[in-house]
Design a protein around this motif. Structure first.
Motif, PDB file in Angstrom:
ATOM      1  N   UNK A  86       0.843  -1.189   0.000  1.00 45.40           N
ATOM      2  CA  UNK A  86       0.000   0.000   0.000  1.00 45.40           C
ATOM      3  C   UNK A  86       0.877   1.238   0.000  1.00 45.40           C
ATOM      4  N   UNK A  87       0.739   2.038  -1.040  1.00 48.25           N
ATOM      5  CA  UNK A  87       1.448   3.313  -1.105  1.00 48.25           C
ATOM      6  C   UNK A  87       0.384   4.407  -1.194  1.00 48.25           C
ATOM      7  N   UNK A  88       0.166   5.147  -0.124  1.00 48.06           N
ATOM      8  CA  UNK A  88      -0.950   6.102  -0.109  1.00 48.06           C
ATOM      9  C   UNK A  88      -0.826   7.190  -1.173  1.00 48.06           C
ATOM     10  N   UNK A  89       0.381   7.410  -1.717  1.00 54.36           N
ATOM     11  CA  UNK A  89       0.549   8.443  -2.738  1.00 54.36           C
ATOM     12  C   UNK A  89       0.091   7.952  -4.109  1.00 54.36           C
ATOM     13  N   UNK A  90      -0.030   6.632  -4.278  1.00 53.59           N
ATOM     14  CA  UNK A  90      -0.376   6.073  -5.585  1.00 53.59           C
ATOM     15  C   UNK A  90      -1.669   5.255  -5.512  1.00 53.59           C
ATOM     16  N   UNK A  91      -1.767   4.395  -4.471  1.00 51.54           N
ATOM     17  CA  UNK A  91      -2.871   3.428  -4.412  1.00 51.54           C
ATOM     18  C   UNK A  91      -4.097   4.009  -3.713  1.00 51.54           C
ATOM     19  N   UNK A 134      -6.467   1.704  -2.826  1.00 53.36           N
ATOM     20  CA  UNK A 134      -6.697   0.580  -1.907  1.00 53.36           C
ATOM     21  C   UNK A 134      -5.423  -0.252  -1.793  1.00 53.36           C
ATOM     22  N   UNK A 135      -5.240  -0.934  -0.692  1.00 60.19           N
ATOM     23  CA  UNK A 135      -4.099  -1.857  -0.607  1.00 60.19           C
ATOM     24  C   UNK A 135      -4.275  -3.030  -1.571  1.00 60.19           C
ATOM     25  N   UNK A 136      -3.197  -3.644  -1.965  1.00 58.62           N
ATOM     26  CA  UNK A 136      -3.277  -4.856  -2.766  1.00 58.62           C
ATOM     27  C   UNK A 136      -2.133  -5.787  -2.339  1.00 58.62           C
ATOM     28  N   UNK A 137      -2.092  -6.981  -2.924  1.00 58.87           N
ATOM     29  CA  UNK A 137      -1.029  -7.929  -2.595  1.00 58.87           C
ATOM     30  C   UNK A 137      -0.158  -8.167  -3.819  1.00 58.87           C
ATOM     31  N   UNK A 138       1.148  -8.221  -3.632  1.00 54.22           N
ATOM     32  CA  UNK A 138       2.066  -8.591  -4.698  1.00 54.22           C
ATOM     33  C   UNK A 138       2.651  -9.966  -4.405  1.00 54.22           C
ATOM     34  N   UNK A 139       2.850 -10.738  -5.485  1.00 54.77           N
ATOM     35  CA  UNK A 139       3.386 -12.093  -5.312  1.00 54.77           C
ATOM     36  C   UNK A 139       4.800 -12.181  -5.883  1.00 54.77           C
ATOM     37  N   UNK A 140       5.652 -12.885  -5.177  1.00 53.48           N
ATOM     38  CA  UNK A 140       7.030 -13.075  -5.623  1.00 53.48           C
ATOM     39  C   UNK A 140       7.414 -14.529  -5.386  1.00 53.48           C
TER      40      UNK A 140
END
Lengths: 146, 234
Positions: free
Chosen positions: B10-15, B17-23
């Motif tokens: 979650x980056x409040x300057x861009x997003x 809503x929060x999301x999930x990234x997969x690695x």
């Protein structure tokens, strides 16, 4: 080296209710055993032996709230005499008070835990207090009128 | 072994809503979750944000929710998770600033409210204020706290209402209430004998389970409750 100042026992409302919850829980156990013994003494034993099975619901009514209207179908002639005396009425009112207050306080604690908005918390506290008064008065009426 | 990481972003300057990234990361069973996060930050996405400092379970910076449980990323080994799927999220109950970083200020405000420091206005003796082994032992468990917030942010009462001082603050109070050199135990008990003091604790035990220092948190809260109830500091 001087000793530490002893804390004062704090008589906050939360403290009183916290203690009450624990003591009333224990007291209800004790009263349940007395009520259970009393139910047998006053004739639940006969009721149980007249049927081929043990009716837990009926036994619970005899134990916790033994007024004649609850056990009127049991064909035990002297039931009303047994319940009418002051001892059993005091027993019932005590159980009613402890059970209702214990339960309503439990509801209050849930509200204190989960309601953040202060006006809603105040409103629900008030509703629970009214409900507590209503159940107490209604219960005492039932005990006295039967 | 191959590990599938799923990280809360979650980056409040861009997003909005929060999301999930997969690695997908190659890991040794003895790697710590913190190592994996460092690997992701160094190799896949430099914007991934998380707190860490000592990386050895002492500073208490990297508390996060790993597969649903509050853990220090620097103490959690991959093999201890027993799975190759690792979900990393910020701790609950505090506002998220970015990715895995939360605003700890409400937590520290609660901590400060219980006077977490030695208070003794008596003139000091020539040497130090002496204490017996038994007197020191009395509060030994609660001296281990590193203020990581694992306990407080695992507590359902705290999730519901952040006015509740929370387990960590009560642990801090316990550490000084039961210290024979301290003189403000009565004052701390007065502070905790409040609607949002010890009475919001319903012995759920999440705090004890979450504590990376293995402090018996619920027991400490129980001892504070008993001191309030009996008026005795023993």
């Amino acid at each position: 080296m001087s000793s530490r100042p002893a804390p004062q026992i704090g008589f906050s409302f939360e403290y009183m209710m916290w203690i009450f919850t624990r003591l009333s829980g224990l007291a209800m156990f004790l009263l349940s055993f007395i009520g259970f013994a009393g139910a047998f003494w006053l004739g639940a034993r006969m009721y149980l032996t007249n049927n081929s099975f043990v009716d837990i619901g009926a036994l619970a009514r005899w134990t916790f709230f033994p007024n004649p209207n609850h056990v009127v179908n049991t064909n035990i002639p002297d039931v009303a005499v047994g319940w009418a005396n002051a001892w059993w009425q005091i027993m019932q009112i005590t159980i009613l008070f402890l059970g209702t207050t214990h339960g309503m306080n439990g509801l209050r604690v849930v509200i204190e835990d989960y309601i953040d908005r202060s006006w809603l918390r105040t409103l629900l506290r008030g509703l629970i207090f009214l409900l507590w008064i209503f159940v107490m008065l209604f219960g005492i009426y039932v005990i006295q009128a039967s | 072994m191959q590990v599938k990481l799923k990280i809360f972003r979650y980056n409040p300057e861009v997003d909005k809503k929060p999301h999930y990234d997969k690695y997908e990361v190659e890991a040794d069973p003895t790697d710590r979750v913190l190592d994996l996060l460092e690997y992701v930050k160094g190799n896949f996405d430099g914007t991934l944000s998380f707190r860490r400092s000592c990386a050895h379970g002492i500073c208490g910076s990297d508390a996060m929710r790993i597969n649903g449980r509050n853990r220090l990323a620097c103490k959690m080994l991959v093999k201890e998770l027993g799975t190759d799927k690792i979900l990393v999220e910020p701790i609950l109950g505090l506002p998220v600033i970015k990715d895995l970083i939360v605003d700890m200020e409400p937590f520290f405000a609660n901590y400060r409210s219980v006077l977490p420091y030695l208070i003794n206005d008596e003139p000091p003796p020539k040497k130090e204020r002496l204490q017996s082994i038994e007197e020191r032992e009395r509060f030994d468990d609660t001296t281990k706290c590193i203020l990581c917030a694992c306990c407080t942010t695992s507590c359902p009462s705290y999730w519901a209402n952040e006015q509740y001082v929370g387990p960590a603050a009560i642990v801090a109070a316990h550490r000084f209430i039961f210290d024979s050199r301290d003189r403000a135990g009565a004052e701390r008990l007065r502070i905790l004998n409040d609607q949002f003091g010890v009475y919001r604790c319903h012995t759920i035990f999440n705090c004890t389970e979450a504590c990376p220092r293995e402090i018996q948190v619920t027991k400490a809260i129980g001892e504070v409750k008993r001191a309030i109830a009996t008026g005795k500091i023993e």
